[in-house]
Design an enzyme around this catalytic site. Structure first.
Site, PDB file in Angstrom:
ATOM      1  N   CYS A  28       0.831  -1.212   0.000  1.00 42.59           N
ATOM      2  CA  CYS A  28       0.000   0.000   0.000  1.00 42.59           C
ATOM      3  C   CYS A  28       0.865   1.261   0.000  1.00 42.59           C
ATOM      4  O   CYS A  28       1.666   1.469   0.918  1.00 42.59           O
ATOM      5  CB  CYS A  28      -0.903   0.012   1.228  1.00 42.59           C
ATOM      6  SG  CYS A  28      -1.870   1.532   1.389  1.00 42.59           S
ATOM      7  N   LYS A  55     -10.427  -8.531   5.264  1.00 45.08           N
ATOM      8  CA  LYS A  55      -9.874  -7.946   6.480  1.00 45.08           C
ATOM      9  C   LYS A  55     -10.285  -8.714   7.726  1.00 45.08           C
ATOM     10  O   LYS A  55     -11.387  -9.275   7.792  1.00 45.08           O
ATOM     11  CB  LYS A  55     -10.338  -6.489   6.597  1.00 45.08           C
ATOM     12  CG  LYS A  55      -9.929  -5.636   5.409  1.00 45.08           C
ATOM     13  CD  LYS A  55     -10.670  -4.321   5.359  1.00 45.08           C
ATOM     14  CE  LYS A  55     -10.321  -3.568   4.080  1.00 45.08           C
ATOM     15  NZ  LYS A  55     -11.107  -2.341   3.906  1.00 45.08           N
ATOM     16  N   GLU A  80      -4.953   7.428   8.971  1.00 42.88           N
ATOM     17  CA  GLU A  80      -4.799   8.239   7.757  1.00 42.88           C
ATOM     18  C   GLU A  80      -3.315   8.592   7.573  1.00 42.88           C
ATOM     19  O   GLU A  80      -2.633   9.029   8.510  1.00 42.88           O
ATOM     20  CB  GLU A  80      -5.642   9.515   7.756  1.00 42.88           C
ATOM     21  CG  GLU A  80      -7.130   9.274   7.901  1.00 42.88           C
ATOM     22  CD  GLU A  80      -7.749   8.571   6.696  1.00 42.88           C
ATOM     23  OE1 GLU A  80      -7.117   8.545   5.620  1.00 42.88           O
ATOM     24  OE2 GLU A  80      -8.869   8.036   6.839  1.00 42.88           O
ATOM     25  N   SER A  81      -2.823   8.430   6.349  1.00 40.26           N
ATOM     26  CA  SER A  81      -1.377   8.510   6.101  1.00 40.26           C
ATOM     27  C   SER A  81      -0.763   9.862   6.428  1.00 40.26           C
ATOM     28  O   SER A  81       0.297   9.926   7.051  1.00 40.26           O
ATOM     29  CB  SER A  81      -1.070   8.131   4.650  1.00 40.26           C
ATOM     30  OG  SER A  81      -1.663   9.032   3.736  1.00 40.26           O
TER      31      SER A  81
END
Length: 240
Positions: A28, A55, A80-81
């Site tokens: 990812c 998942k 969140e990145s």
């Protein structure tokens, strides 16, 4: 900690007090952003990989959107990145700061990251879906990347972070690493000659120790994206 991608039916490994954990997925690009910051700042942590196609049931409790990356430590969860990356930089301020000290330059860096998120990443995925054959999408991507090319030329530095990579560099790099494997410019094509500053920049980034420690073989990216979200989706089966 095992790096096997946990899936439906797998239990969540117990987390010891005081240990920082990242829930990630090896292929990812968004999770890679946060892993790059962890590596660049030399932050001790443990890794738990999650199968993002099938998942584990408990993962939605870590992030209601059930997306990676997620950070967890002592009951505190951040996801969140971009948020996790900024969080780490603020939580460990003395370990290689990712932003410049100058307030205006820091704001400029955040604007570049914003441009990438608002314009470039969307164009990247649209062109990738078309496997580089959607000419309009490809031209849109090249146009938006041209703004990055001009920005780095104007800065006159080797990296957006100066003479070593900073937050901007690690937020955009995962997509640069996938230009060829995701066919955004067409078969076996990388950045076009119309973006010479970014061509040289990508070569320099590939020599960065943090990037070198995280980059995967081209064939691994290709195999993953070829099968992802299909009945033959692969994670641990891909040789890296």
């Amino acid at each position: 900690m095992s790096t096997k991608h946990l899936t439906k039916g797998d239990a969540c490994p117990p987390l010891e007090a005081g240990v920082l954990r990242i829930y990630s997925m090896k292929f990812c690009p968004y999770a890679e952003r946060t892993r790059l910051v962890l590596q660049a700042k030399n932050i001790p942590h443990e890794l738990v990989n999650v199968n993002t196609w099938i998942k584990p049931e408990w993962f939605v409790d870590k992030n209601p959107s059930a997306l990676v990356p997620v950070l967890e430590k002592d009951g505190q969860i951040v996801y969140e990145s971009l948020i996790t990356s900024d969080y780490l930089d603020e939580l460990y301020p003395d370990q290689r700061p990712m932003y410049p000290k100058d307030t205006y330059q820091k704001a400029k860096d955040k604007m570049v990251i914003g441009l990438f998120g608002d314009k470039i990443s969307g164009a990247f995925w649209k062109s990738a879906i078309g496997r580089g054959k959607d000419q309009e999408a490809k031209e849109k991507l090249i146009t938006e990347l041209g703004k990055l090319d001009a920005e780095l030329k104007q800065r006159g530095t080797n990296f957006f972070g100066g003479e070593q990579p900073g937050m901007v560099d690690y937020m955009i790099w995962p997509f640069f690493a996938r230009f060829t494997s995701h066919l955004v410019f067409g078969d076996n094509a990388d950045l076009p000659d119309s973006l010479p500053v970014l061509q040289a920049y990508k070569a320099r980034m590939m020599e960065d120790p943090t990037v070198k420690s995280s980059i995967l073989p081209e064939k691994a990216y290709t195999e993953f994206i070829t099968h992802y979200r299909t009945p033959t989706t692969k994670f641990d089966e891909i040789e890296t």
